[in-house]
Scaffold this motif. Structure first.
Motif, PDB file in Angstrom:
ATOM      1  N   GLN A 115      44.339 -20.656  -0.969  1.00 60.61           N
ATOM      2  CA  GLN A 115      44.537 -21.937  -1.651  1.00 60.61           C
ATOM      3  C   GLN A 115      46.015 -22.317  -1.602  1.00 60.61           C
ATOM      4  O   GLN A 115      46.885 -21.494  -1.923  1.00 60.61           O
ATOM      5  CB  GLN A 115      44.079 -21.878  -3.113  1.00 60.61           C
ATOM      6  CG  GLN A 115      42.582 -21.729  -3.319  1.00 60.61           C
ATOM      7  CD  GLN A 115      42.146 -20.287  -3.403  1.00 60.61           C
ATOM      8  OE1 GLN A 115      42.916 -19.420  -3.790  1.00 60.61           O
ATOM      9  NE2 GLN A 115      40.907 -20.016  -3.014  1.00 60.61           N
ATOM     10  N   MET A 116      46.283 -23.549  -1.208  1.00 64.00           N
ATOM     11  CA  MET A 116      47.652 -24.036  -1.119  1.00 64.00           C
ATOM     12  C   MET A 116      48.405 -23.850  -2.434  1.00 64.00           C
ATOM     13  O   MET A 116      49.547 -23.369  -2.448  1.00 64.00           O
ATOM     14  CB  MET A 116      47.651 -25.510  -0.708  1.00 64.00           C
ATOM     15  CG  MET A 116      49.013 -26.184  -0.748  1.00 64.00           C
ATOM     16  SD  MET A 116      50.204 -25.541   0.467  1.00 64.00           S
ATOM     17  CE  MET A 116      49.517 -26.212   1.991  1.00 64.00           C
ATOM     18  N   PRO A 123      56.989 -16.036  -3.529  1.00 64.69           N
ATOM     19  CA  PRO A 123      58.395 -16.115  -3.108  1.00 64.69           C
ATOM     20  C   PRO A 123      58.524 -16.310  -1.601  1.00 64.69           C
ATOM     21  O   PRO A 123      57.829 -15.664  -0.811  1.00 64.69           O
ATOM     22  CB  PRO A 123      58.964 -14.748  -3.537  1.00 64.69           C
ATOM     23  CG  PRO A 123      58.088 -14.320  -4.673  1.00 64.69           C
ATOM     24  CD  PRO A 123      56.710 -14.826  -4.332  1.00 64.69           C
ATOM     25  N   GLY A 124      59.375 -17.250  -1.197  1.00 66.82           N
ATOM     26  CA  GLY A 124      59.627 -17.489   0.219  1.00 66.82           C
ATOM     27  C   GLY A 124      58.575 -18.317   0.918  1.00 66.82           C
ATOM     28  O   GLY A 124      58.645 -18.499   2.139  1.00 66.82           O
ATOM     29  N   VAL A 125      57.598 -18.845   0.169  1.00 69.19           N
ATOM     30  CA  VAL A 125      56.501 -19.598   0.783  1.00 69.19           C
ATOM     31  C   VAL A 125      56.532 -21.044   0.309  1.00 69.19           C
ATOM     32  O   VAL A 125      56.312 -21.327  -0.866  1.00 69.19           O
ATOM     33  CB  VAL A 125      55.132 -18.972   0.456  1.00 69.19           C
ATOM     34  CG1 VAL A 125      54.002 -19.804   1.054  1.00 69.19           C
ATOM     35  CG2 VAL A 125      55.067 -17.533   0.973  1.00 69.19           C
ATOM     36  N   ALA A 126      56.820 -21.951   1.232  1.00 70.53           N
ATOM     37  CA  ALA A 126      56.715 -23.383   0.970  1.00 70.53           C
ATOM     38  C   ALA A 126      55.524 -23.923   1.754  1.00 70.53           C
ATOM     39  O   ALA A 126      54.763 -23.159   2.355  1.00 70.53           O
ATOM     40  CB  ALA A 126      58.005 -24.094   1.368  1.00 70.53           C
ATOM     41  N   ARG A 127      55.356 -25.236   1.796  1.00 68.93           N
ATOM     42  CA  ARG A 127      54.170 -25.819   2.414  1.00 68.93           C
ATOM     43  C   ARG A 127      54.063 -25.476   3.903  1.00 68.93           C
ATOM     44  O   ARG A 127      52.966 -25.269   4.416  1.00 68.93           O
ATOM     45  CB  ARG A 127      54.162 -27.342   2.232  1.00 68.93           C
ATOM     46  CG  ARG A 127      53.770 -27.790   0.830  1.00 68.93           C
ATOM     47  CD  ARG A 127      53.505 -29.288   0.800  1.00 68.93           C
ATOM     48  NE  ARG A 127      52.397 -29.660   1.669  1.00 68.93           N
ATOM     49  CZ  ARG A 127      51.117 -29.722   1.283  1.00 68.93           C
ATOM     50  NH1 ARG A 127      50.797 -29.423   0.034  1.00 68.93           N
ATOM     51  NH2 ARG A 127      50.180 -30.098   2.137  1.00 68.93           N
ATOM     52  N   ALA A 142      44.927 -27.783   5.344  1.00 69.11           N
ATOM     53  CA  ALA A 142      45.348 -28.327   4.054  1.00 69.11           C
ATOM     54  C   ALA A 142      46.472 -29.339   4.201  1.00 69.11           C
ATOM     55  O   ALA A 142      46.742 -30.114   3.285  1.00 69.11           O
ATOM     56  CB  ALA A 142      45.788 -27.190   3.125  1.00 69.11           C
ATOM     57  N   GLY A 143      47.150 -29.322   5.331  1.00 70.79           N
ATOM     58  CA  GLY A 143      48.274 -30.225   5.563  1.00 70.79           C
ATOM     59  C   GLY A 143      48.744 -30.102   6.996  1.00 70.79           C
ATOM     60  O   GLY A 143      48.093 -29.453   7.827  1.00 70.79           O
ATOM     61  N   VAL A 144      49.866 -30.738   7.285  1.00 72.74           N
ATOM     62  CA  VAL A 144      50.444 -30.712   8.628  1.00 72.74           C
ATOM     63  C   VAL A 144      51.719 -29.866   8.592  1.00 72.74           C
ATOM     64  O   VAL A 144      52.623 -30.141   7.806  1.00 72.74           O
ATOM     65  CB  VAL A 144      50.791 -32.137   9.117  1.00 72.74           C
ATOM     66  CG1 VAL A 144      51.369 -32.094  10.527  1.00 72.74           C
ATOM     67  CG2 VAL A 144      49.556 -33.033   9.074  1.00 72.74           C
ATOM     68  N   THR A 145      51.779 -28.853   9.420  1.00 73.82           N
ATOM     69  CA  THR A 145      52.968 -28.015   9.489  1.00 73.82           C
ATOM     70  C   THR A 145      54.118 -28.813  10.098  1.00 73.82           C
ATOM     71  O   THR A 145      53.994 -29.337  11.208  1.00 73.82           O
ATOM     72  CB  THR A 145      52.703 -26.762  10.339  1.00 73.82           C
ATOM     73  OG1 THR A 145      51.634 -26.023   9.752  1.00 73.82           O
ATOM     74  CG2 THR A 145      53.950 -25.888  10.418  1.00 73.82           C
ATOM     75  N   VAL A 146      55.226 -28.894   9.383  1.00 76.85           N
ATOM     76  CA  VAL A 146      56.394 -29.637   9.871  1.00 76.85           C
ATOM     77  C   VAL A 146      57.553 -28.665  10.053  1.00 76.85           C
ATOM     78  O   VAL A 146      58.229 -28.287   9.096  1.00 76.85           O
ATOM     79  CB  VAL A 146      56.786 -30.776   8.911  1.00 76.85           C
ATOM     80  CG1 VAL A 146      58.024 -31.512   9.438  1.00 76.85           C
ATOM     81  CG2 VAL A 146      55.633 -31.759   8.733  1.00 76.85           C
ATOM     82  N   ASP A 147      57.755 -28.223  11.288  1.00 75.63           N
ATOM     83  CA  ASP A 147      58.919 -27.400  11.595  1.00 75.63           C
ATOM     84  C   ASP A 147      59.962 -28.283  12.267  1.00 75.63           C
ATOM     85  O   ASP A 147      59.842 -29.508  12.281  1.00 75.63           O
ATOM     86  CB  ASP A 147      58.522 -26.207  12.478  1.00 75.63           C
ATOM     87  CG  ASP A 147      58.291 -26.586  13.926  1.00 75.63           C
ATOM     88  OD1 ASP A 147      58.065 -27.791  14.210  1.00 75.63           O
ATOM     89  OD2 ASP A 147      58.362 -25.703  14.800  1.00 75.63           O
TER      90      ASP A 147
END
Length: 217
Positions: A115-116, A123-127, A142-147
């Protein structure tokens, strides 16, 4: 902007780019090596400001020594730092990996929660990291990975005017079908590495040149 791009709405351009990406990179997949969701989480944390190739050189020894959340949670932090040192920012990464694993063991029985809202509490985990784990370990878009590649190319292609990843992600979620959110990111990353490079984009060979307002020629 040329005539092809002008006659299409932003959503139409995004969908046309998506269709071409699928043709160009049909077999594109996550380039991090892992066997379990926790290993994917760790590898993704390590990939921040580091190449996937470097991460894949580090993780075999790391996962052989600490294969799961329980062993990483109990690891000697100095040893953990040594194993991930070459990925850069190793002290912070090792600290976050261990703290995340301790929380996973303590609160989720040693297994990653799919679950998002729970993942981003680690810790250390963003979207960005959560999106990668959910998509590739659980098949959940759940979303679009933006690197950095996705951010740069999305801006160059005129699909967003934002600079922060959260708002770029929101723009892309409005433009793209949910089932394609993650494969968009993976394929755009491939294109960013091969063609639309940061220092010198190869616009003369780019398959999106007729859709791109930022072409350089």
């Amino acid at each position: 902007m040329n005539s092809t791009a002008k006659r299409l709405t932003k959503k139409q351009r995004a969908l046309e780019i998506l269709a071409r990406l699928k043709l160009l990179y049909p077999d594109a997949t996550c380039s991090l090596n892992y066997s379990t969701p926790i290993q994917l989480l760790v590898a993704t944390i390590l990939s921040a400001q580091c190449t996937d190739e470097r991460v894949n050189m580090v993780t075999p020894a790391l996962f052989a020594r600490f294969p799961d959340a329980a062993t990483m949670a109990a690891a000697d932090l100095t040893e953990l730092e040594t194993l991930v040192r070459s990925t850069g920012f190793y002290r912070n990464k090792a600290k976050n990996i261990q703290a995340a694993c301790q929380k996973i063991v303590r609160e989720f029985g040693g297994e990653i929660p799919p679950q998002m809202e729970l993942l981003i509490q680690l810790p250390g985990v963003a979207r960005k990291t959560a999106n990668v784990v959910l998509a590739h370990a659980f098949g959940i878009n759940a979303g679009v990975t933006v690197d950095t590649h996705v951010k740069r190319l999305t801006q160059r292609l005129g699909l967003t005017k934002h600079t922060d990843p959260v708002n770029i992600e929101k723009d892309l979620m409005r433009l793209l079908p949910q089932q394609d959110w993650e494969n968009w990111s993976i394929r755009l990353i491939y294109h960013g590495r091969a063609v639309c490079k940061a220092r010198k984009p190869h616009c003369d060979t780019c398959q999106f040149v007729d859709l791109c307002p930022s072409r350089e020629y």
